[in-house]
Design a protein around this motif. Structure first.
Motif, PDB file in Angstrom:
ATOM      1  N   LEU A  43       0.838  -1.204   0.000  1.00 26.58           N
ATOM      2  CA  LEU A  43       0.000   0.000   0.000  1.00 26.58           C
ATOM      3  C   LEU A  43       0.870   1.249   0.000  1.00 26.58           C
ATOM      4  O   LEU A  43       0.578   2.234  -0.683  1.00 26.58           O
ATOM      5  N   TYR A  44       1.941   1.190   0.792  1.00 29.45           N
ATOM      6  CA  TYR A  44       2.860   2.334   0.836  1.00 29.45           C
ATOM      7  C   TYR A  44       3.396   2.644  -0.560  1.00 29.45           C
ATOM      8  O   TYR A  44       3.394   3.795  -1.008  1.00 29.45           O
ATOM      9  N   LEU A  45       3.832   1.584  -1.258  1.00 34.50           N
ATOM     10  CA  LEU A  45       4.358   1.796  -2.606  1.00 34.50           C
ATOM     11  C   LEU A  45       3.285   2.352  -3.527  1.00 34.50           C
ATOM     12  O   LEU A  45       3.524   3.279  -4.309  1.00 34.50           O
TER      13      LEU A  45
ATOM     14  N   VAL B  82      -5.605  17.347  -7.416  1.00 29.10           N
ATOM     15  CA  VAL B  82      -5.923  17.114  -6.011  1.00 29.10           C
ATOM     16  C   VAL B  82      -6.411  15.681  -5.781  1.00 29.10           C
ATOM     17  O   VAL B  82      -6.017  15.028  -4.814  1.00 29.10           O
ATOM     18  N   ILE B  83      -7.255  15.196  -6.681  1.00 26.97           N
ATOM     19  CA  ILE B  83      -7.873  13.890  -6.427  1.00 26.97           C
ATOM     20  C   ILE B  83      -6.826  12.788  -6.379  1.00 26.97           C
ATOM     21  O   ILE B  83      -6.830  11.958  -5.465  1.00 26.97           O
ATOM     22  N   ILE B  84      -5.906  12.796  -7.335  1.00 27.01           N
ATOM     23  CA  ILE B  84      -4.888  11.743  -7.344  1.00 27.01           C
ATOM     24  C   ILE B  84      -4.028  11.829  -6.086  1.00 27.01           C
ATOM     25  O   ILE B  84      -3.759  10.822  -5.426  1.00 27.01           O
ATOM     26  N   ALA B  85      -3.633  13.054  -5.734  1.00 27.65           N
ATOM     27  CA  ALA B  85      -2.794  13.210  -4.545  1.00 27.65           C
ATOM     28  C   ALA B  85      -3.539  12.786  -3.288  1.00 27.65           C
ATOM     29  O   ALA B  85      -2.985  12.101  -2.417  1.00 27.65           O
ATOM     30  N   VAL B  86      -4.809  13.161  -3.191  1.00 30.84           N
ATOM     31  CA  VAL B  86      -5.590  12.805  -2.010  1.00 30.84           C
ATOM     32  C   VAL B  86      -5.785  11.292  -1.927  1.00 30.84           C
ATOM     33  O   VAL B  86      -5.706  10.695  -0.856  1.00 30.84           O
ATOM     34  N   MET B  87      -5.986  10.670  -3.087  1.00 26.63           N
ATOM     35  CA  MET B  87      -6.083   9.207  -3.066  1.00 26.63           C
ATOM     36  C   MET B  87      -4.776   8.593  -2.585  1.00 26.63           C
ATOM     37  O   MET B  87      -4.775   7.606  -1.847  1.00 26.63           O
ATOM     38  N   GLY B  88      -3.654   9.198  -3.003  1.00 26.56           N
ATOM     39  CA  GLY B  88      -2.363   8.715  -2.515  1.00 26.56           C
ATOM     40  C   GLY B  88      -2.275   8.810  -1.007  1.00 26.56           C
ATOM     41  O   GLY B  88      -1.909   7.847  -0.328  1.00 26.56           O
ATOM     42  N   ALA B  89      -2.660   9.957  -0.461  1.00 22.45           N
ATOM     43  CA  ALA B  89      -2.597  10.133   0.992  1.00 22.45           C
ATOM     44  C   ALA B  89      -3.547   9.169   1.694  1.00 22.45           C
ATOM     45  O   ALA B  89      -3.233   8.621   2.757  1.00 22.45           O
ATOM     46  N   PHE B  90      -4.701   8.944   1.094  1.00 23.54           N
ATOM     47  CA  PHE B  90      -5.686   8.008   1.647  1.00 23.54           C
ATOM     48  C   PHE B  90      -5.089   6.594   1.745  1.00 23.54           C
ATOM     49  O   PHE B  90      -5.159   5.934   2.777  1.00 23.54           O
ATOM     50  N   ILE B  91      -4.454   6.163   0.652  1.00 28.03           N
ATOM     51  CA  ILE B  91      -3.859   4.825   0.627  1.00 28.03           C
ATOM     52  C   ILE B  91      -2.706   4.734   1.632  1.00 28.03           C
ATOM     53  O   ILE B  91      -2.588   3.760   2.380  1.00 28.03           O
ATOM     54  N   LEU B  92      -1.881   5.787   1.674  1.00 31.72           N
ATOM     55  CA  LEU B  92      -0.776   5.789   2.635  1.00 31.72           C
ATOM     56  C   LEU B  92      -1.316   5.729   4.058  1.00 31.72           C
ATOM     57  O   LEU B  92      -0.724   5.112   4.944  1.00 31.72           O
ATOM     58  N   GLY B  93      -2.461   6.367   4.282  1.00 29.80           N
ATOM     59  CA  GLY B  93      -3.085   6.314   5.596  1.00 29.80           C
ATOM     60  C   GLY B  93      -3.420   4.889   5.980  1.00 29.80           C
ATOM     61  O   GLY B  93      -3.158   4.457   7.113  1.00 29.80           O
ATOM     62  N   PHE B  94      -3.964   4.132   5.037  1.00 33.77           N
ATOM     63  CA  PHE B  94      -4.304   2.750   5.379  1.00 33.77           C
ATOM     64  C   PHE B  94      -3.068   1.903   5.598  1.00 33.77           C
ATOM     65  O   PHE B  94      -3.066   1.000   6.437  1.00 33.77           O
TER      66      PHE B  94
ATOM     67  N   GLY C 267      -8.717   9.528   6.812  1.00 25.82           N
ATOM     68  CA  GLY C 267      -9.256   8.796   5.662  1.00 25.82           C
ATOM     69  C   GLY C 267     -10.615   9.329   5.260  1.00 25.82           C
ATOM     70  O   GLY C 267     -10.847   9.653   4.090  1.00 25.82           O
ATOM     71  N   ILE C 268     -11.507   9.478   6.231  1.00 26.26           N
ATOM     72  CA  ILE C 268     -12.858   9.919   5.874  1.00 26.26           C
ATOM     73  C   ILE C 268     -12.841  11.382   5.446  1.00 26.26           C
ATOM     74  O   ILE C 268     -13.579  11.773   4.533  1.00 26.26           O
ATOM     75  N   ALA C 269     -11.965  12.189   6.073  1.00 23.69           N
ATOM     76  CA  ALA C 269     -11.896  13.599   5.672  1.00 23.69           C
ATOM     77  C   ALA C 269     -11.456  13.704   4.215  1.00 23.69           C
ATOM     78  O   ALA C 269     -12.011  14.485   3.431  1.00 23.69           O
ATOM     79  N   LEU C 270     -10.462  12.902   3.844  1.00 26.43           N
ATOM     80  CA  LEU C 270      -9.977  12.942   2.468  1.00 26.43           C
ATOM     81  C   LEU C 270     -11.031  12.414   1.501  1.00 26.43           C
ATOM     82  O   LEU C 270     -11.221  12.939   0.403  1.00 26.43           O
ATOM     83  N   LEU C 271     -11.736  11.376   1.950  1.00 27.14           N
ATOM     84  CA  LEU C 271     -12.800  10.821   1.115  1.00 27.14           C
ATOM     85  C   LEU C 271     -13.894  11.871   0.891  1.00 27.14           C
ATOM     86  O   LEU C 271     -14.408  12.036  -0.218  1.00 27.14           O
ATOM     87  N   MET C 272     -14.246  12.598   1.953  1.00 27.79           N
ATOM     88  CA  MET C 272     -15.255  13.649   1.818  1.00 27.79           C
ATOM     89  C   MET C 272     -14.773  14.719   0.846  1.00 27.79           C
ATOM     90  O   MET C 272     -15.565  15.262   0.065  1.00 27.79           O
ATOM     91  N   LEU C 273     -13.475  14.993   0.893  1.00 26.38           N
ATOM     92  CA  LEU C 273     -12.917  15.988  -0.027  1.00 26.38           C
ATOM     93  C   LEU C 273     -13.059  15.520  -1.472  1.00 26.38           C
ATOM     94  O   LEU C 273     -13.455  16.284  -2.360  1.00 26.38           O
ATOM     95  N   ILE C 274     -12.771  14.234  -1.703  1.00 23.88           N
ATOM     96  CA  ILE C 274     -12.896  13.696  -3.065  1.00 23.88           C
ATOM     97  C   ILE C 274     -14.349  13.763  -3.524  1.00 23.88           C
ATOM     98  O   ILE C 274     -14.654  14.219  -4.630  1.00 23.88           O
ATOM     99  N   VAL C 275     -15.257  13.342  -2.631  1.00 15.93           N
ATOM    100  CA  VAL C 275     -16.674  13.354  -2.988  1.00 15.93           C
ATOM    101  C   VAL C 275     -17.135  14.784  -3.271  1.00 15.93           C
ATOM    102  O   VAL C 275     -17.914  15.040  -4.186  1.00 15.93           O
ATOM    103  N   GLU C 276     -16.613  15.709  -2.482  1.00 18.41           N
ATOM    104  CA  GLU C 276     -16.963  17.113  -2.679  1.00 18.41           C
ATOM    105  C   GLU C 276     -16.532  17.588  -4.062  1.00 18.41           C
ATOM    106  O   GLU C 276     -17.267  18.261  -4.774  1.00 18.41           O
ATOM    107  N   ARG C 277     -15.313  17.206  -4.431  1.00 26.27           N
ATOM    108  CA  ARG C 277     -14.784  17.642  -5.732  1.00 26.27           C
ATOM    109  C   ARG C 277     -15.504  16.988  -6.887  1.00 26.27           C
ATOM    110  O   ARG C 277     -15.804  17.623  -7.882  1.00 26.27           O
ATOM    111  N   VAL C 278     -15.782  15.663  -6.727  1.00 26.73           N
ATOM    112  CA  VAL C 278     -16.348  14.931  -7.853  1.00 26.73           C
ATOM    113  C   VAL C 278     -17.846  15.181  -7.980  1.00 26.73           C
ATOM    114  O   VAL C 278     -18.364  15.408  -9.071  1.00 26.73           O
ATOM    115  N   LEU C 279     -18.562  15.142  -6.859  1.00 22.14           N
ATOM    116  CA  LEU C 279     -20.020  15.201  -6.930  1.00 22.14           C
ATOM    117  C   LEU C 279     -20.598  16.531  -6.461  1.00 22.14           C
ATOM    118  O   LEU C 279     -21.791  16.755  -6.604  1.00 22.14           O
TER     119      LEU C 279
END
Ligand SMILES: [Cu+2]
Lengths: 558, 240
Positions: free
Chosen positions: A118-120, A153-165, A213-225
């Motif tokens: 996941l880190y990679l 932003v979305i790609i970077a936020v997804m990266g941070a989300f994955i790194l979080g897990f 994780g949820i904050a970043l997910l909310m950010l993605i949802v905000e941007r996309v939808l």
């Protein structure tokens, strides 16, 4: 599976890239994390140097305003998510935690490998964000700017989300390992203090990171939808994002600093050849820092419009963090008192941290204070403060730790003279870089601007020169370490005289860590081993037959 | 290191089956804790907006179909029951029964998703969406509402008379509703995959009364998915 051949170790018992990438061995995973953080540090470090070069003089020097915004964002994101957060917890923690505990591996080796993968993956996303439009939000991704800028932003936020897990699963693994994998004799209060620190860190990782994780997910949802929860135009509240973000990111500061403090506790005891002073206080202070870290996040929002009452409460609680932090520092100093101090590279880093953490920690109080923070908020004072904590304390401890455990990891000794020299140079360069920034901050230079008023020029020049010294010295530190892999002297099992269990196994350890079950005793009773010049290292003092915890032979002064 | 045990069910780094089982279960509980915190961000958003706009939330909740929500609660409770029973059956070595019980669990999960899909499509059709959605009838500026949606939505005549700020906050309510139920739905789908995987392993004969950790852990996860819905249902559907 009994291996008696001493030349077989975890480094050479399997070969090929696949044997590394698909390994379940916590030691190999630890090393891969370590190399990854080094590469990321090089990347994030070059961003930093580019920033400092731009700030060498007022006006545009080497990059445009936009590019500058990208640079500081990526410097922060790379250094935090790819370097400091996984540095001691994942890289060093993976390597030493099971061995120090006397276990054969972490509780869930497959999950551990998954964490690394996941880190990679997260790293690939961050790099993809750099290549596909960059990122200019600052590493904090504050809304509403992050929902409106047209960078990746979305790609970077997804990266941070994955790194979080990745970070969550490592924490989960360590907690389960410490709870369930302790061998007989390894009670909670016989655990080395690094394990207490890693335990406290893991608690933060599993409780705080999901909120990020949820904050970043909310950010993605905000941007996309355009879901509206964080968007003022739709009736939402962008400050909610700040609250959720700092509910993670303040504790994350302790994900960085707590394990560093654990490492220091080990190094001060070993390099002073003395029982650690105040074992229980240090252990409890780790836990109390972890607990308090969850209820101070509002100190990042003093100027966001949160109610004064709430700010006052957050301010008061923030001040209390100073107590457990100071307990640790005082205990380290007391440990050195009348010790027989061995000034290795590790010890020099540890001593440097007392200075750096002293400054970083105490300047934190200035900003915990409501009235001074109004003045200092978003100035270079803040930048300098958190660099003293994150780089000065966390990364210096990491470098010290890498030197301390290097002989164990690779079975070779690095060149001590060069190690000392370049560590001291890094320390000097660091102070030249960041002390002037405190002055710049108090005089009102704001952070995150690519230009500044002419009266700030001199201090900025000094700071840039300092950063070049740091850059050069860090490269030399790594060079010195790398060179030892080729022509370093062979390391003994116990070069420093540590009593914790990892020094009982070979250097480098065998694939399953211990050939014989280790004896668990007081982790800081330095009379359990003595220096033998033929071995160029320490060997155990023979225990009496009927009681493994009582040693009758006195230490011979080496 | 002398490893006399060559029990294929025991991973090399554990001393005995009990330690292995305890550790796995402990790990799962910690994971469930992280799941709760993962949802917590949205629950906080809910709490903030509801305390600031309790009248909006009470009003908006009437747009949700309480009967379907209640039906889904029953469906999930039943599935949790069969999941728990499957664990007991695995413990007793009744592997045939395990397959059947997990089958019922998975059917319930599909049933839940079908009902949820019905609810979603109704909301979409009527324009009961967050303010930023193209089809939404809760736009601040009523002129920007899609005329096609306005025409066939039975709620439009009522909604267009509401004050703009009130309408805007209903949009936020639906934003939170879709985020919470959507995230929960993703967890249901993951649960379906996990249970199907467990069924396959069970049919293959992987489980015995000595080792059925995976079923136990899978069921624990499923209970959490159920538990979250138990909170979502009253918080969203039963406000007024
Ligand atoms: Cu903070």
């Amino acid at each position: 599976m009994t291996t008696t051949d001493p030349s077989v170790n975890y480094l050479n018992h399997e070969k090929g890239l696949r044997s590394w990438l698909m390994t379940l061995d916590h030691k190999r995973l630890g090393l891969m994390y370590m190399w990854s953080t080094f590469v990321a540090m090089l990347l994030g470090g070059s961003f930093a140097l580019a920033l400092r070069l731009e700030l060498f003089a007022p006006g545009q020097q080497i990059m445009s305003k936009d590019f500058y915004n990208h640079m500081f964002t990526l410097h922060g994101a790379v250094m935090i998510f790819l370097v400091i957060i996984p540095s001691i917890p994942a890289a060093l923690g993976n390597f030493v935690l099971p061995i120090m505990l006397g276990a054969k591996d972490v509780a869930f080796p497959k999950l551990n490998r998954f964490s690394y993968h996941l880190y990679l993956t997260g790293a690939v996303f961050l790099i993809a964000a750099i290549l596909t439009g960059g990122l200019d939000t600052g590493w904090t991704f504050y809304t509403p700017y992050s929902t409106s800028t047209d960078t990746s932003v979305i790609i970077a936020v997804m990266g941070a989300f994955i790194l979080g897990f990745s970070s969550i699963f490592t924490g989960l693994n360590f907690i389960a390992t410490i709870h369930k994998m302790r061998p007989p004799g390894m009670t909670w209060f016989r655990m080395p203090l690094l394990l207490w620190a890693l335990y406290a860190t893991s608690v933060i990782q599993i409780l705080a990171t999901p909120v990020l994780g949820i904050a970043l997910l909310m950010l993605i949802v905000e941007r996309v939808l355009g879901v509206g929860i964080l968007d003022p135009a739709l009736g939402g509240d962008p400050v909610l994002f700040q609250h959720l973000f700092w509910f993670y990111s303040h504790p994350a500061v302790y994900v960085m600093i707590l394990p560093a403090m654990g490492v220091l506790s080990e190094m001060f005891a070993v390099y002073s050849r003395k029982q650690i002073f105040g074992y229980r206080y240090i252990a409890y202070s780790s836990i109390s820092i972890a607990i308090v870290s969850f209820i101070v996040w509002g100190h990042h929002l003093y100027v966001s419009g949160q109610s004064t009452m709430v700010s006052v409460i957050f301010s008061a609680i923030t001040f209390t963090v100073a107590i457990p932090s100071a307990i640790k520092v005082f205990n380290w100093i007391a440990t050195m008192y009348k010790g027989s101090i061995n000034l290795t590279t590790g010890m020099i880093s540890a001593l440097a941290v007392i200075w750096l953490f002293g400054i970083g920690g105490l300047t934190g109080l200035w900003m915990a204070n409501l009235s001074t923070d109004m003045h200092l908020h978003d100035t270079y004072f803040v930048v300098s403060h958190f660099h003293f904590v994150m780089v000065g304390s966390a990364l210096f401890s990491y470098l010290g730790a890498v030197h301390h455990w290097w002989p164990k990891m690779f079975g070779v000794m690095y060149d001590e003279g060069k190690g000392r020299l370049w560590t001291i140079m890094t320390f000097i360069g660091f102070n030249i870089t960041f002390l002037p920034q405190f002055l710049l901050g108090t005089r009102g230079m704001p952070r995150r601007y690519f230009d500044y008023a002419p009266q700030f020029e001199f201090l900025n020049k000094v700071s840039t020169i300092g950063s070049m010294i740091v850059g050069l010295s860090i490269v030399m530190v790594f060079w010195n370490l790398l060179r030892s892999l080729k022509n370093g002297k062979k390391a003994p099992a116990n070069p420093w005289g540590g009593v914790t269990l990892e020094w009982q196994c070979a250097s480098p350890p065998s694939p399953h860590n211990f050939e014989d079950a280790p004896t668990v005793g007081d982790p800081y009773d330095m009379s359990q081993n003595r220096f033998v010049s033929d071995e160029e290292g320490y060997v155990p003092v023979t225990p009496s037959e009927n009681d493994p915890y009582v040693y009758q032979v006195k230490v011979e002064e080496a | 290191m002398s490893s006399d045990h060559h029990d294929p069910l025991l991973a090399h780094h554990f001393d005995d089956m009990e330690q292995q089982f305890d550790t796995n279960k402990f790990g799962m509980w910690v994971f469930l804790l992280t799941e709760i915190l993962f949802f917590s961000g949205l629950f906080v958003a809910y709490a903030v907006y509801r305390s600031n706009h309790s009248d909006v939330f009470e009003y908006a909740s009437q747009y949700l179909n309480t009967n379907l929500g209640a039906l889904n609660t029953i469906v999930l409770l039943l599935s949790s029951f069969t999941a728990a029973w499957a664990v007991r059956a695995a413990q007793l070595g009744q592997n045939g029964l395990v397959t059947k019980l997990l089958g019922v669990t998975v059917l319930c999960a599909f049933g839940f998703m079908a009902i949820k899909a019905e609810e979603y499509s109704h909301k979409y059709h009527e324009g009961l969406l967050w303010g930023g959605a193209e089809h939404s009838i809760f736009k601040v500026d009523t002129n920007t509402v899609d005329p096609a949606v306005a025409e066939h939505s039975e709620y439009w005549s009522e909604v267009k008379e509401l004050p703009p700020e009130f309408r805007r906050q209903i949009g936020i309510f639906f934003g939170i509703y879709f985020c919470l139920t959507g995230l929960h739905g993703i967890h249901v789908i993951i649960g379906i995959i996990v249970i199907l995987w467990l069924m396959r392993r069970n049919v293959r004969g992987d489980f015995s009364p000595q080792k059925y950790d995976a079923i136990d852990l899978g069921a624990l996860y499923w209970h959490l998915v159920d538990l979250i819905w138990i909170y979502l249902f009253p918080l969203l559907y039963l406000i007024s």
